[in-house]
Design an enzyme around this catalytic site. Structure first.
Site, PDB file in Angstrom:
ATOM      1  N   ASP A   1     -33.478 -16.715  -5.535  1.00 28.88           N
ATOM      2  CA  ASP A   1     -32.197 -17.049  -4.572  1.00 28.88           C
ATOM      3  C   ASP A   1     -32.652 -17.736  -3.530  1.00 28.88           C
ATOM      4  O   ASP A   1     -32.118 -18.909  -2.989  1.00 28.88           O
ATOM      5  CB  ASP A   1     -31.633 -15.666  -4.164  1.00 28.88           C
ATOM      6  CG  ASP A   1     -30.430 -15.508  -3.342  1.00 28.88           C
ATOM      7  OD1 ASP A   1     -29.512 -15.990  -3.417  1.00 28.88           O
ATOM      8  OD2 ASP A   1     -30.872 -15.570  -2.053  1.00 28.88           O
TER       9      ASP A   1
ATOM     10  N   ILE B   1     -24.543 -17.977   8.981  1.00 25.01           N
ATOM     11  CA  ILE B   1     -25.506 -18.781   9.894  1.00 25.01           C
ATOM     12  C   ILE B   1     -24.834 -20.239   9.595  1.00 25.01           C
ATOM     13  O   ILE B   1     -25.031 -20.735   8.613  1.00 25.01           O
ATOM     14  CB  ILE B   1     -26.896 -18.614   9.933  1.00 25.01           C
ATOM     15  CG1 ILE B   1     -27.199 -17.272   9.720  1.00 25.01           C
ATOM     16  CG2 ILE B   1     -27.487 -19.404  10.649  1.00 25.01           C
ATOM     17  CD1 ILE B   1     -28.761 -17.248   9.147  1.00 25.01           C
TER      18      ILE B   1
ATOM     19  N   LYS C   1     -31.867 -21.950  -2.192  1.00 24.80           N
ATOM     20  CA  LYS C   1     -31.256 -22.177  -1.017  1.00 24.80           C
ATOM     21  C   LYS C   1     -32.280 -23.321  -0.235  1.00 24.80           C
ATOM     22  O   LYS C   1     -31.703 -24.154   0.440  1.00 24.80           O
ATOM     23  CB  LYS C   1     -31.283 -20.704  -0.053  1.00 24.80           C
ATOM     24  CG  LYS C   1     -30.459 -19.798  -0.513  1.00 24.80           C
ATOM     25  CD  LYS C   1     -30.234 -18.570   0.180  1.00 24.80           C
ATOM     26  CE  LYS C   1     -29.191 -17.689  -0.152  1.00 24.80           C
ATOM     27  NZ  LYS C   1     -29.488 -16.222   0.011  1.00 24.80           N
TER      28      LYS C   1
ATOM     29  N   LYS D   1     -24.487 -20.932  -4.379  1.00 29.13           N
ATOM     30  CA  LYS D   1     -25.372 -21.406  -4.241  1.00 29.13           C
ATOM     31  C   LYS D   1     -26.041 -21.853  -5.576  1.00 29.13           C
ATOM     32  O   LYS D   1     -26.781 -22.876  -5.470  1.00 29.13           O
ATOM     33  CB  LYS D   1     -26.428 -20.745  -3.425  1.00 29.13           C
ATOM     34  CG  LYS D   1     -26.991 -19.336  -3.923  1.00 29.13           C
ATOM     35  CD  LYS D   1     -26.792 -18.176  -2.983  1.00 29.13           C
ATOM     36  CE  LYS D   1     -26.915 -17.048  -3.449  1.00 29.13           C
ATOM     37  NZ  LYS D   1     -26.332 -15.865  -2.845  1.00 29.13           N
TER      38      LYS D   1
ATOM     39  N   GLY E   1     -25.533 -17.352   4.504  1.00 30.08           N
ATOM     40  CA  GLY E   1     -24.422 -16.727   4.785  1.00 30.08           C
ATOM     41  C   GLY E   1     -23.550 -17.216   5.978  1.00 30.08           C
ATOM     42  O   GLY E   1     -22.990 -18.308   5.976  1.00 30.08           O
TER      43      GLY E   1
ATOM     44  N   GLU F   1     -20.949 -24.815   3.206  1.00 26.92           N
ATOM     45  CA  GLU F   1     -21.699 -24.081   4.215  1.00 26.92           C
ATOM     46  C   GLU F   1     -22.346 -22.517   4.115  1.00 26.92           C
ATOM     47  O   GLU F   1     -23.512 -22.272   4.400  1.00 26.92           O
ATOM     48  CB  GLU F   1     -20.894 -24.186   5.291  1.00 26.92           C
ATOM     49  CG  GLU F   1     -21.533 -23.370   6.800  1.00 26.92           C
ATOM     50  CD  GLU F   1     -22.664 -24.172   7.214  1.00 26.92           C
ATOM     51  OE1 GLU F   1     -22.519 -25.513   7.637  1.00 26.92           O
ATOM     52  OE2 GLU F   1     -23.915 -23.577   7.211  1.00 26.92           O
TER      53      GLU F   1
HETATM   54  N1  HSE Z   1     -28.940 -11.909  -2.499  1.00 26.40           N
HETATM   55  C1  HSE Z   1     -28.892 -12.512  -1.229  1.00 26.40           C
HETATM   56  C2  HSE Z   1     -29.528 -12.035  -0.053  1.00 26.40           C
HETATM   57  C3  HSE Z   1     -27.220 -12.781  -1.063  1.00 26.40           C
HETATM   58  O1  HSE Z   1     -30.124 -10.866  -0.276  1.00 26.40           O
HETATM   59  O2  HSE Z   1     -29.693 -12.786   0.620  1.00 26.40           O
HETATM   60  C4  HSE Z   1     -27.054 -13.589  -0.088  1.00 26.40           C
HETATM   61  O3  HSE Z   1     -27.098 -15.101  -0.741  1.00 26.40           O
END
Ligand code: HSE
Length: 415
Positions: free
Chosen positions: A196, A131, A200, A100, A129, A124
């Protein structure tokens, strides 16, 4: 037989190798040919792997092998994944990734490179993950104008918040538990500071609206300042606190996009997404709300999405998947200070009642929240009218100037 190569045999990569091996027959049925994992690139040695004869430390073994049509990148990070991906796409090999960070930073460029070389670049697994979310937005919901996307996009922070909500566990303790269970990294910054989740929501926004949205341009707040007192007030209000990534196209054509903790009412489907699970709501103009739920991280869930993309690439060796967005130097993001929201505030003052009256003067229509164990001088409220976030920041300054300390200010999600 279609030969593929894997770059990175870490958690996700080893899951990909496992699924390609254990589900060989199932994948054969889907593609109509065997998917043969010919090379695995990793700097480490894996002498006990059943695929130990396929390992290489040299990327040139992959790029120079004309039989390899699809390269799976599960290395993570920018370097060397970025260079390797560019070289693969540049010679017409399709690339599949769970990375990502790379997609959020260089997605437009890599999609253009794939297009120029009649290859595919699919990712994807980079959001949610296991989903399915990018393909549904790009294909199943393509008849809709996407009015809004909002989601719990990070499993680690959702686990921490769930522990705070369900077990009254303080943030530090919940973070340590997440680290002990292997959810959070030793350096948890990317998760707990919201980076993170930001990557996304940028990927989702770029796909839904067709223009690359860069993470550095998105206002991002994490969950490190959330206190158990706030969790208690959220319950009194009738909801829970969740870290939400959210984007919405405004009538001006600009995008309202933010990552921040929010009060989410118990009636929202996102309120009931707990532990390490992710949930993403897509609001289409034809469909209304569609919610996707499942494991947003982990070896096999993420590898499942990577392998599905690999199958898709193998089925489309001579055609391109219509997954694309463009780079743009235009500003597409509205200033976060103009974003309209209601807000919750927890304040401390010498005289809570007088201070609450002052807050009423400043904010107008507000509702006071009460909790049984509030110390003297603490008061909390929610505002009842949407206002630009910049006005809320100004109001906080006014409160502080009046000697009222604002301990917490959390947006109220319209979710
Ligand atoms: N560190 C990320 C999470 C892992 O906790 O969602 C998956 O992208």
């Amino acid at each position: 037989m279609i030969s593929v190569a894997l770059m990175g045999h870490g958690v996700v990569g080893s899951g990909v190798a496992e699924i390609l091996t254990t589900h060989k027959q199932k994948l054969f049925s889907s593609v109509g040919e065997e998917i043969y994992l010919k090379h695995i690139l990793d700097l480490r040695d894996f002498p006990d792997s059943p695929l130990c004869d396929r390992f290489t430390k040299d990327f040139e073994d992959i790029i120079s092998d004309r039989e390899v049509r699809v390269v799976i990148e599960t290395m993570g990070g920018i370097n060397p994944a970025y260079e390797f991906t560019k070289r693969c796409l540049g010679v017409g090999k399709s690339v599949v990734t769970s990375n990502k960070e790379l997609v959020a930073r260089h997605g437009a460029e890599l999609l253009q490179l794939a297009k120029d070389n009649n290859a595919n670049y699919l990712f994807e697994a980079s959001v949610g993950g296991g989903i399915p979310i990018l393909r549904p937005i790009n294909q199943c919901l393509v008849a809709n104008e996407v009015d809004e996307i909002a989601g719990i996009l990070n499993g680690t922070t959702n686990f921490i918040l769930t522990k705070m909500i369900d077990e009254n566990m303080p943030f530090d303790e919940a973070l340590k538990l997440a680290q002990d269970l292997g959810y959070a990294e030793r350096n948890p910054e990317a998760d707990v500071e919201g980076h993170d989740a930001c990557r996304k929501i940028c990927i989702l926004a770029s796909l839904a609206y067709g223009k690359h949205i860069y993470p550095d341009n998105v206002h991002t707040e994490g969950i490190t300042k959330i206190a158990l007192e706030d969790v208690e007030y959220a319950a009194v209000w009738g909801g829970v606190i969740k870290l939400i990534g959210k984007c919405k196209l405004l009538p001006s054509g600009l995008m309202d996009i933010v990552v921040a903790p929010m009060f989410v009412p118990c009636t929202s489907q996102l309120a009931n997404i707990n532990d390490v699970f992710n949930g993403i709501m897509v609001r289409g103009d034809c469909t209304g709300d569609v919610v996707f739920y499942g494991k947003g991280a982990g070896k096999l869930p993420t590898a499942s999405a990577v392998v599905a993309d690999t199958v898709d690439c193998c089925k489309h060796l001579k055609t391109r998947k219509n997954l694309f967005w463009v780079d743009t130097t235009d500003n597409c993001i509205a200033p976060y200070t103009e974003s309209l929201t209601k807000v919750y505030m927890r304040c401390l003052a010498e005289d809570a009642d007088t201070a609450y009256n002052k807050a009423q003067d400043i904010f107008g229509d507000i509702t006071r929240l009460e909790r049984a164990s509030a110390p003297t001088g603490e008061f909390a409220f929610v505002t009842n009218e949407d206002m630009p976030y910049g006005n809320i920041l100004e109001a906080v300054e006014n409160l502080e100037q009046a000697g009222i300390k604002v301990a917490s200010a959390i947006r109220i999600g319209n979710l």
